[in-house]
Enzyme design. Structure first.
Site, short mmCIF file in Angstrom:
data_model
loop_
_atom_site.label_atom_id
_atom_site.label_comp_id
_atom_site.label_asym_id
_atom_site.label_seq_id
_atom_site.Cartn_x
_atom_site.Cartn_y
_atom_site.Cartn_z
N TYR A 153 -63.36 32.20 56.14
CA TYR A 153 -64.20 32.36 57.33
C TYR A 153 -65.46 31.50 57.23
O TYR A 153 -65.78 30.72 58.14
CB TYR A 153 -64.54 33.84 57.45
CG TYR A 153 -65.50 34.24 58.54
CD1 TYR A 153 -65.05 34.53 59.81
CD2 TYR A 153 -66.86 34.40 58.27
CE1 TYR A 153 -65.93 34.95 60.80
CE2 TYR A 153 -67.74 34.82 59.24
CZ TYR A 153 -67.27 35.09 60.52
OH TYR A 153 -68.15 35.51 61.49
N GLN A 208 -69.32 30.18 64.94
CA GLN A 208 -68.97 31.50 64.42
C GLN A 208 -68.10 32.27 65.42
O GLN A 208 -67.09 32.88 65.05
CB GLN A 208 -70.22 32.31 64.11
CG GLN A 208 -69.89 33.67 63.50
CD GLN A 208 -71.04 34.66 63.59
OE1 GLN A 208 -71.97 34.45 64.35
NE2 GLN A 208 -70.95 35.73 62.83
N GLN A 212 -64.61 31.14 65.41
CA GLN A 212 -63.90 31.63 64.24
C GLN A 212 -63.55 33.11 64.40
O GLN A 212 -62.51 33.57 63.94
CB GLN A 212 -64.75 31.42 62.99
CG GLN A 212 -64.09 31.81 61.69
CD GLN A 212 -62.87 30.96 61.39
OE1 GLN A 212 -62.79 29.81 61.81
NE2 GLN A 212 -61.92 31.52 60.67
N GLU A 213 -64.41 33.86 65.06
CA GLU A 213 -64.16 35.29 65.26
C GLU A 213 -63.04 35.55 66.25
O GLU A 213 -62.14 36.36 66.00
CB GLU A 213 -65.44 35.98 65.76
CG GLU A 213 -66.52 36.16 64.71
CD GLU A 213 -66.18 37.27 63.73
OE1 GLU A 213 -65.23 38.02 63.99
OE2 GLU A 213 -66.87 37.37 62.70
N SER A 214 -63.09 34.88 67.41
CA SER A 214 -62.23 35.30 68.53
C SER A 214 -61.67 34.17 69.37
O SER A 214 -61.03 34.44 70.39
CB SER A 214 -63.03 36.23 69.45
OG SER A 214 -64.08 35.49 70.08
#
Length: 566
Positions: free
Chosen positions: A497, A376, A379-381
Site C-alpha cells: 500500500y 492514497q 490506492q484505497e478505492s
C-alpha cells in the site's frame, strides 16, 4: 490529437490580437530539478490547523504520545527522491528505492487520472521483480520509482546523483566517460526527418537542405544535426536549414506542429517517429533519409556504480528488444498510439471530476498536498464512493464506521462523498500528528508511517515498530526497517500500500511540474490548424518566430539559415 490540452491557447490569442509574446530566453528554461528549484515552485508550509482532539476514544489510545502538530505535505517525498545520492547498489537497497529518470514523454510515462501507464512504468515493475530475485536481496522488494525530469538534464542528473539510472539513446559520439552503459535494449536506432504532408520534392538530403527543420535547442537531435552539418560543409555539400526552438518542447510536440502545418519538418528517432505517426497520420516519416549514424538505446548509470551496472546489464538481457518481455512491452505500447489517445476514459474523468474538488477542499483544511491524497484515495478505492470492503470500510477513503464515529473524527455518517473524504483526511492528519511527530524523525518516514497506520491501524504499526526493534532495525524508519517488520507483525498489504502511493505520487508530481513547464511557451493547439490554413509558408514561419516566440538563437558556430522569405 492534442496531448497537452493547453498547448497553444496563448498562440491563438496572440494571432487574433496580432501581438507577440516575448521570446523565450535561456533564463526561462527549467533548471535542473534540485531542491532549491523545486521549492521555488512549491507552496511554503503553513501552520497546522487548530482543531482540538477530545480526551477520549482514539485519543485515550494515544494520550502519552501527543506532540505539537506539524504540517504534512507531499514535499517530503519529492525532497527524498531528489536528494543527491551517489552510493552503490547496496546503499540504494538500504534506503528502499531506486530512482529511474524518465523524460516527460507520454510514450514512457503518462497518467489517466487513476493510474500510471507507459513503457517506463511497465519496465519499472518488471525490474522490481528482477531485483527481488537477486542473491542477497532484501525480503522487502526495492521500489523502482520513475522520476520524470527534463530530457536534456537527465544525463547530468545521473552523474550528479539526482537520479540513479536512465535509458539513453547514445552513439559513440554521444558517450560520456562519467557514465557507463549496459548492452543495448534496442540497437541500430537512427534519426530521420518527419515532414508535413504538403512538403514535396524531397528525395535526397540535398533536397532536405532547402526546407527549414525545427529542433529543440540543446537536444540530442540538435547536436546530431549540427554534427551532420559540419560533415556536409566539410564535404562541400549544402547544410541543413536548422531552426532551434524552446528546449522545453519535446520531439512529439514538434511532430504535432508538423501535423497541423505550423512547421514543415522536424527530426525524431526512427522507432519514435513510426510510433507518433500512428497518432499524427498527416506526417511523413522518411526512414530512407538517415540523419545520424546508428545508435543504441541502453541503460546508463554513473561510472562509479559497477554493481548497479552489472544488475541492469543482466536485466537488459531479459528486457531488450527480441526477448519475450521486451517484445511484449514494445508491442503493447509502441505498435500504436491509440492507448495515449484513450487515456482518461469517461469513467475515469467522471470520478476525478467528482472526487477531485472534495479532496482539494479537505487537503486545504488539513494541510495536505491534494495530489498526495488522490494517490492514497486511488490506492484505497480507485476513487469509488460506492466501494465497500469485506471488513466494512466505506467509500473513497475506505473509512471504518467505528473510526469515523469516534470523537477524534466525529463524522459518523460517511456514506456521502464529502463526509467520507472529510473523515478520512481528518483521521490521517490525527495519525500523523499523534504517533509520528517526534522531532528527530525524518519527514519522509513520518509521512510513510502515517499512511501505513491508515492502512494497518496505529496498533498494527506500533506492533511493527516493536518487531523492528527486536529485529535490530530502526523503528522510526519506514523503508527496509518498519516496512520489513510490518510484514511479519501484520501482513504484506501495508508495505504494498505505502509503496504504491509513494511511486504514484512522486512520478505524478514530477511529471505535472514538467508538463506545466513545457506548456509555458505555448498554449492550446485546438483550432490553430484552421487559423493558419491560408497562410503562405513564409507567413507561417514568421508566425512561429514572432507570434509564438518559441524560436531561439542558433548555437554559436551553427550555419545561419537563409532568409525566411524564400
Amino acid at each position: 490529437m492534442t496531448l497537452r490540452p493547453t498547448l497553444l491557447a496563448a498562440a491563438v490569442a496572440s494571432l487574433a490580437a496580432a501581438t507577440a509574446p516575448p521570446p523565450a530566453t535561456a533564463q526561462q528554461m527549467m533548471p535542473r530539478p534540485d531542491l532549491a528549484a523545486l521549492r521555488a515552485v512549491l507552496p511554503e508550509p503553513r501552520p497546522a490547523p487548530g482543531y482540538e482532539i477530545p480526551p477520549h476514544g482514539l485519543e485515550a489510545l494515544a494520550a502519552a504520545l501527543l506532540a505539537e502538530t506539524a504540517p504534512l505535505d507531499g514535499d517530503v517525498l519529492i525532497e527524498a527522491v531528489l536528494e543527491p545520492r551517489t552510493g552503490g547498489l547496496e546503499r540504494m537497497r538500504d534506503r528502499g528505492f531506486l530512482r529511474m529518470a524518465v523524460a516527460p514523454d507520454p510514450l514512457m510515462i503518462a497518467f489517466d487520472g487513476e493510474r500510471a501507464l507507459g513503457v517506463a512504468v511497465e519496465i519499472a515493475r518488471e525490474l522490481e521483480l528482477f531485483l527481488a530475485a537477486q542473491p542477497g536481496a532484501s525480503p522487502t522488494p526495492t521500489v523502482v520509482v520513475p522520476t520524470p525530469m527534463p530530457r536534456r538534464e537527465i544525463a547530468a542528473n545521473v552523474i550528479e546523483g539526482l537520479t540513479d539510472f536512465t535509458t539513453l539513446t547514445v552513439s559513440r559520439a554521444d558517450e560520456d566517460p562519467a557514465l557507463a552503459y549496459t548492452r543495448p535494449l534496442i540497437a541500430d536506432v537512427v534519426d530521420v526527418p518527419v515532414l508535413g504532408a504538403g512538403v514535396e520534392g524531397v528525395e535526397t538530403l540535398d533536397d532536405l537542405a532547402g526546407i527549414p527543420v525545427y529542433l529543440s535547442e540543446d537536444s540530442r537531435y540538435a547536436r546530431g544535426a549540427l554534427r551532420l552539418n559540419a560533415e556536409r560543409e566539410a564535404a562541400g555539400e549544402p547544410p541543413l536549414d536548422l531552426r532551434f526552438v524552446d528546449g522545453r518542447l519535446d520531439d512529439y510536440d514538434l511532430i504535432e506542429m508538423v501535423e497541423i502545418g505550423l512547421i514543415p519538418a522536424t527530426v525524431a528517432s526512427d522507432f519514435k517517429a513510426r510510433f507518433w505517426q500512428t497518432a499524427y497520420e498527416g506526417t511523413v516519416v522518411r526512414e530512407d533519409l538517415a540523419l545520424s549514424e546508428p545508435a543504441r538505446i541502453a541503460w546508463s548509470v554513473r561510472a562509479s556504480n559497477p554493481e548497479l551496472l552489472a544488475v541492469l546489464d543482466d536485466f537488459a538481457e531479459t528486457a531488450r528488444e527480441g526477448t519475450l518481455l521486451g517484445n511484449v512491452v514494445l508491442k503493447r505500447y509502441m505498435s500504436t498510439a491509440d492507448w495515449i489517445e484513450n487515456i482518461g476514459t469517461d469513467e475515469a474523468r467522471g470520478r476525478i471530476a467528482e472526487v477531485g474538488p472534495v479532496i482539494e477542499k479537505y487537503a486545504a483544511q488539513f494541510e495536505f498536498d491534494p495530489e498526495l491524497l488522490i494517490a492514497q484515495a486511488y490506492q484505497e478505492s480507485q476513487l469509488d464512493q460506492t466501494r465497500r470492503s469485506h471488513v466494512g470500510a466505506v467509500g473513497v477513503m475506505q473509512v471504518m464506521p467505528a473510526t469515523a464515529a469516534d470523537p477524534v473524527v466525529g463524522i459518523p455518517a460517511i456514506d456521502r462523498l464529502d463526509d467520507n473524504v472529510h473523515a478520512g483526511v481528518k483521521y490521517l492528519r490525527w495519525l500523523r500528528d499523534t504517533f509520528f511527530d517526534a522531532p528527530d524523525m525524518d519527514p519522509l518516514d513520518r509521512t510513510l508511517l502515517a499512511f501505513a497506520a491508515y492502512n494497518a491501524g496505529p496498533g498494527g504499526v506500533r506492533r511493527a515498530q516493536r518487531r523492528a526493534e527486536e529485529m535490530g532495525l530502526d523503528p522510526d524508519v519506514w523503508f527496509e526497517n518498519v516496512e520489513l517488520a510490518i510484514q511479519r507483525a501484520v501482513s504484506r498489504e501495508p508495505a504494498i500500500y505505502v509503496r504504491n502511493i509513494f511511486k504514484y505520487y512522486v512520478s505524478y508530481r514530477l511529471l505535472a511540474e514538467l508538463d506545466a513547464q513545457a506548456a509555458a511557451p505555448l498554449g492550446d493547439m485546438t483550432g490553430l490548424e484552421d487559423e493558419i490554413a491560408d497562410l503562405a509558408p513564409a507567413e507561417r514561419e514568421r508566425f512561429v518566430r514572432e507570434e509564438l516566440g518559441i524560436v531561439v538563437p542558433a548555437p554559436e558556430g551553427a550555419p545561419i539559415p537563409v532568409s525566411a522569405d524564400r
